[in-house]
Design an enzyme around this catalytic site. Structure first.
Site, short mmCIF file in Angstrom:
data_model
loop_
_atom_site.label_atom_id
_atom_site.label_comp_id
_atom_site.label_asym_id
_atom_site.label_seq_id
_atom_site.Cartn_x
_atom_site.Cartn_y
_atom_site.Cartn_z
N THR A 142 8.63 -9.53 -4.38
CA THR A 142 9.29 -10.49 -5.25
C THR A 142 8.55 -10.62 -6.58
O THR A 142 9.16 -10.86 -7.62
CB THR A 142 9.36 -11.87 -4.57
OG1 THR A 142 10.03 -11.71 -3.32
CG2 THR A 142 10.09 -12.88 -5.43
N TYR A 153 1.15 -5.24 5.13
CA TYR A 153 2.49 -5.48 4.62
C TYR A 153 3.40 -4.35 5.10
O TYR A 153 3.39 -3.25 4.54
CB TYR A 153 2.44 -5.55 3.10
CG TYR A 153 3.73 -5.90 2.40
CD1 TYR A 153 4.85 -6.35 3.08
CD2 TYR A 153 3.82 -5.80 1.01
CE1 TYR A 153 6.02 -6.68 2.43
CE2 TYR A 153 4.98 -6.12 0.34
CZ TYR A 153 6.08 -6.55 1.05
OH TYR A 153 7.22 -6.87 0.38
N LYS A 164 2.37 -8.85 8.23
CA LYS A 164 3.64 -9.35 7.68
C LYS A 164 4.71 -8.32 8.01
O LYS A 164 4.72 -7.22 7.46
CB LYS A 164 3.51 -9.54 6.17
CG LYS A 164 4.79 -9.92 5.43
CD LYS A 164 4.47 -9.98 3.94
CE LYS A 164 5.66 -10.39 3.08
NZ LYS A 164 6.68 -9.32 2.97
#
Length: 299
Positions: free
Chosen positions: A47, A134, A162
């Site tokens: 993001t 990630y 994550k």
């Protein structure tokens, strides 16, 4: 370190026309997260368009966020194509005061499991920054197996995972499968906003949230409901956000969240080229969706 479980709110990284970071706009986005007392701020994630920013721009963004964080932990994106670049980015983040680094296996040439293992091991060892794995196959085109995550979780300095949230029907089994292979104490959390409430209800420790970067109070309410085992309330609040989730699925969360930041926070930033802002018809869909949400959710 004690990893900051709970809501990790991910703001965009607004830039000026020349591509430099608009630090004033970044502060306007980070301050409401600090005031809401989110559990952590996920700076420079997908993001936050980390892969479109230079090392210097990432360093400046991290320093600016840490300076106003008021003790809220900063988890900074440190992904790069080259291992030595990720090491330097992690060292920069640590020096700037970040609490942890978010590391994805960014690649051009497809990576093998052993290459990813060495990449993560090296960054953790040489940077001294706690690392959150990630897993984002939609952008990296690499999928972590449970076995690889289990191996990596036993590397000193790798403290969290994550994962992309699978469908609501599969998430409980997915979370249980990961718990059986990672070391005890490794934090397990989900991204993919529309299914993350179910991940929390299934026992996940964290929600890595795109919309949390703009509506931290509402997202915190979902997290806190799940933490006190009030699945009904978590699902009720999550259902109210379904119009946003539908837009994320249709246009991508990145494009939609830039539009919401402009409409709801007057942050006049465009995504980095070649990504284009939403077309006028798509933007109108976002405006309609926001207008239909209860005002107390838009915070």
């Amino acid at each position: 370190m004690t990893y900051p479980d709970g809501l990790s709110a991910f703001p965009i990284t607004p830039t000026n026309e020349d591509g430099s970071i608009d630090l004033g706009a970044l502060r306007e986005l980070v301050l409401p997260l600090v005031e809401a007392r989110v559990d952590s701020i996920g700076l420079l994630g997908s993001t936050g368009t980390y892969m479109y920013l230079s090392r210097e721009e990432r360093r400046r963004a991290t320093e600016a966020a840490v300076a106003i964080s008021g003790g809220v932990p900063i988890i900074a994106g440190i992904g790069a194509l080259r291992t030595d670049d990720s090491v330097r980015l992690a060292q920069d983040a640590r020096a700037a005061g970040a609490s942890a680094g978010l590391l994805a296996p960014v690649s051009y040439t497809p990576l093998t499991d052993e290459e990813v293992f060495e990449h993560f091991s090296t960054v953790a060892r040489e940077s001294g920054l706690p690392i959150c794995i990630y897993d984002n196959p939609g952008t990296t085109h690499f999928t972590f197996s449970p076995e690889l995550l289990g191996r990596l979780s036993r590397i000193e300095g790798i403290v969290a995972v994550k994962s992309p949230a699978p469908g609501a029907a599969e998430i409980r089994a997915h979370h249980f499968a990961l718990k059986t292979v990672v070391r005890n104490g490794c934090s397990l959390g989900y991204s993919g906003d529309w299914d993350s409430a179910e991940g929390l209800i299934a026992g996940a420790s964290s929600w890595y949230s795109v919309i949390g970067g703009l509506f931290p109070i509402t997202c915190l309410a979902i997290v806190r409901a799940a933490q006190r085992n009030d699945a009904g309330e978590a699902r009720r609040l999550n259902a109210h956000l379904e119009p946003i989730w539908s837009l994320f699925k249709e246009f991508s969360s990145l494009r939609v969240v830039y539009t919401i930041a402009e409409l709801n926070r007057a942050i006049h930033a465009k995504p980095p080229r070649p990504i284009l802002p939403l077309s006028p018809p798509a933007r109108a869909k976002v405006e309609t969706a926001l207008a239909g949400l209860p005002a107390d959710l838009l915070r």
